[in-house]
Scaffold this motif. Structure first.
Motif, mmCIF file in Angstrom:
data_model
loop_
_atom_site.group_PDB
_atom_site.id
_atom_site.type_symbol
_atom_site.label_atom_id
_atom_site.label_comp_id
_atom_site.label_asym_id
_atom_site.label_seq_id
_atom_site.Cartn_x
_atom_site.Cartn_y
_atom_site.Cartn_z
ATOM 1 N N PRO A 149 -11.325 69.265 69.695
ATOM 2 C CA PRO A 149 -10.452 69.423 70.868
ATOM 3 C C PRO A 149 -10.384 68.166 71.725
ATOM 4 O O PRO A 149 -11.376 67.450 71.853
ATOM 5 C CB PRO A 149 -11.114 70.552 71.664
ATOM 6 N N GLY A 150 -9.202 67.928 72.264
ATOM 7 C CA GLY A 150 -9.062 66.889 73.282
ATOM 8 C C GLY A 150 -8.817 65.484 72.779
ATOM 9 O O GLY A 150 -8.724 64.547 73.566
ATOM 10 N N VAL A 151 -8.684 65.318 71.452
ATOM 11 C CA VAL A 151 -8.548 63.950 70.931
ATOM 12 C C VAL A 151 -7.090 63.505 70.808
ATOM 13 O O VAL A 151 -6.812 62.403 70.328
ATOM 14 C CB VAL A 151 -9.275 63.764 69.576
ATOM 15 N N GLY A 152 -6.156 64.373 71.227
ATOM 16 C CA GLY A 152 -4.755 63.948 71.285
ATOM 17 C C GLY A 152 -3.862 64.461 70.170
ATOM 18 O O GLY A 152 -2.748 63.980 69.993
ATOM 19 N N LYS A 153 -4.309 65.483 69.447
ATOM 20 C CA LYS A 153 -3.507 65.998 68.333
ATOM 21 C C LYS A 153 -2.189 66.589 68.811
ATOM 22 O O LYS A 153 -1.124 66.278 68.283
ATOM 23 C CB LYS A 153 -4.296 67.077 67.560
ATOM 24 N N THR A 154 -2.285 67.444 69.829
ATOM 25 C CA THR A 154 -1.073 68.100 70.330
ATOM 26 C C THR A 154 -0.135 67.074 70.971
ATOM 27 O O THR A 154 1.082 67.115 70.763
ATOM 28 C CB THR A 154 -1.441 69.211 71.335
ATOM 29 N N HIS A 155 -0.719 66.154 71.705
ATOM 30 C CA HIS A 155 0.075 65.091 72.333
ATOM 31 C C HIS A 155 0.883 64.321 71.273
ATOM 32 O O HIS A 155 2.100 64.137 71.416
ATOM 33 C CB HIS A 155 -0.872 64.155 73.097
ATOM 34 N N LEU A 156 0.206 63.924 70.208
ATOM 35 C CA LEU A 156 0.900 63.181 69.150
ATOM 36 C C LEU A 156 1.963 64.035 68.470
ATOM 37 O O LEU A 156 3.077 63.560 68.208
ATOM 38 C CB LEU A 156 -0.098 62.719 68.083
ATOM 39 N N GLU A 203 5.679 68.026 78.494
ATOM 40 C CA GLU A 203 6.350 66.737 78.293
ATOM 41 C C GLU A 203 5.310 65.715 77.864
ATOM 42 O O GLU A 203 4.552 65.214 78.701
ATOM 43 C CB GLU A 203 6.959 66.271 79.623
ATOM 44 N N LYS A 204 5.246 65.432 76.586
ATOM 45 C CA LYS A 204 4.325 64.393 76.123
ATOM 46 C C LYS A 204 5.132 63.392 75.324
ATOM 47 O O LYS A 204 5.976 63.771 74.508
ATOM 48 C CB LYS A 204 3.233 64.992 75.230
ATOM 49 N N HIS A 205 4.876 62.127 75.606
ATOM 50 C CA HIS A 205 5.636 61.093 74.907
ATOM 51 C C HIS A 205 4.700 60.118 74.216
ATOM 52 O O HIS A 205 3.601 59.866 74.688
ATOM 53 C CB HIS A 205 6.542 60.362 75.891
ATOM 54 N N PHE A 257 0.877 57.502 75.039
ATOM 55 C CA PHE A 257 -0.346 57.688 74.248
ATOM 56 C C PHE A 257 -1.157 56.400 74.250
ATOM 57 O O PHE A 257 -0.641 55.331 73.948
ATOM 58 C CB PHE A 257 0.008 58.107 72.815
ATOM 59 N N ASP A 258 -2.415 56.528 74.583
ATOM 60 C CA ASP A 258 -3.273 55.357 74.742
ATOM 61 C C ASP A 258 -4.113 55.138 73.470
ATOM 62 O O ASP A 258 -5.040 55.895 73.210
ATOM 63 C CB ASP A 258 -4.178 55.590 75.968
ATOM 64 N N TYR A 259 -3.748 54.125 72.712
ATOM 65 C CA TYR A 259 -4.451 53.858 71.452
ATOM 66 C C TYR A 259 -5.770 53.124 71.682
ATOM 67 O O TYR A 259 -6.521 52.901 70.748
ATOM 68 C CB TYR A 259 -3.555 53.054 70.500
#
Ligand code: ADP
Ligand code: MG
Length: 246
Positions: A109-116, A69-71, A75-77
């Motif tokens: 890795p870890g920079v938020g690609k999958t989250h976005l 569940e990612k929304h 997401f923290d810009y």
């Protein structure tokens, strides 16, 4: 049978399920608010339509297979400054889907690609689009299985039923020649027909190498990049930063 029961039964025959469920409360509401007949007629139609949209969205969310569940709201810009909220919001009119364009998120890795990718996919489902999320390796395995069963064509057709295919983590692990070829078939079949969101840790200069300079390397890259918006994401790993508590 009472008139109410009769009416509900007819609604069910017409598959107006939300109406058959909620008619009584809609009538009470109409009486209490003294709606005009036309207003009532309109409310009946819009109630059924809204409920159908809601259940379609729920169904499509399940089908999308998001791994978590990612929304976008989460997401923290301030942490991720190489992509702006404005850039992401601009995607949410989903013109890129209507125009069959692709998005490519490139970064370590870890920079938020999958989250976005999940966040955008989620919004697309809410907007009524059909979305499928797949890790690149899982997808390639599915294609391989289909190919072995002689059902690759059928599977490609099924995958083409989604408005948006999210392919996560392309390039992390090597693929066999056959896998690369199947992937090419998929990308070819979706080209200018459906949209892809691709996340990868490889920038284009190392894609040739990833695809082993195969016959399929150039056409795959060419088809994906054609009509696509590329976001180069950088910065520190969010996970790492959380761990270090800074
Ligand atoms: P990537 O796909 O680029 O490797 P992820 O999207 O998986 O990275 O992010 C790793 C973790 O950190 C996930 O739990 C994700 O929700 C979180 N994360 C990454 N970037 C952000 C951000 N800018 N704001 C909030 N959470 C983030
Ligand atoms: Mg990822």
């Amino acid at each position: 049978m009472s008139q109410l029961e009769q009416t509900l039964k007819r609604y069910r025959t017409l598959r107006l399920n939300a109406l058959s469920r909620d008619l009584v409360s809609l009538i009470s509401e109409a009486e209490a608010s003294e709606w005009s007949y036309l207003n009532f007629a309109e409310r009946l139609a819009s109630h059924e339509l809204e409920q159908r949209h809601g259940s379609r969205v729920q169904r499509n969310l399940k089908q999308a297979g998001f791994p978590s569940e990612k929304h976008l709201e989460g997401f923290d810009y301030r942490h991720q400054t190489t992509i702006s909220k404005r850039q992401v919001n601009a995607l949410l009119d989903f013109r890129f889907l209507d125009e069959r364009h692709n998005l490519i998120l490139i970064g370590p890795p870890g920079v938020g690609k999958t989250h976005l990718a999940i966040g955008i996919g989620h919004k697309a489902v809410e907007a009524g689009y059909r979305v499928l999320f797949r890790n690149a390796l899982t997808l390639v395995e599915e294609l391989e299985l289909a190919e072995k069963k002689g059902e690759l064509k059928k599977r490609l057709k099924q995958l083409g039923q989604y408005d948006l295919l999210i392919i996560d983590e392309l390039g992390y692990l090597p693929m066999t020649r056959q896998a690369r070829y199947n992937l090419f078939q998929l990308i070819n079949s979706l080209h200018e027909y459906r949209s892809i969101i691709l996340t990868t840790n490889k920038d284009f200069t190392s894609w040739g190498e990833f695809f082993h300079e195969d016959d399929v390397a150039v056409p795959i890259i060419d088809r994906i990049i054609h009509h696509s918006q590329v976001f180069m994401m950088g910065g520190e790993s969010y996970r790492l930063k959380q761990k270090l508590g800074s």
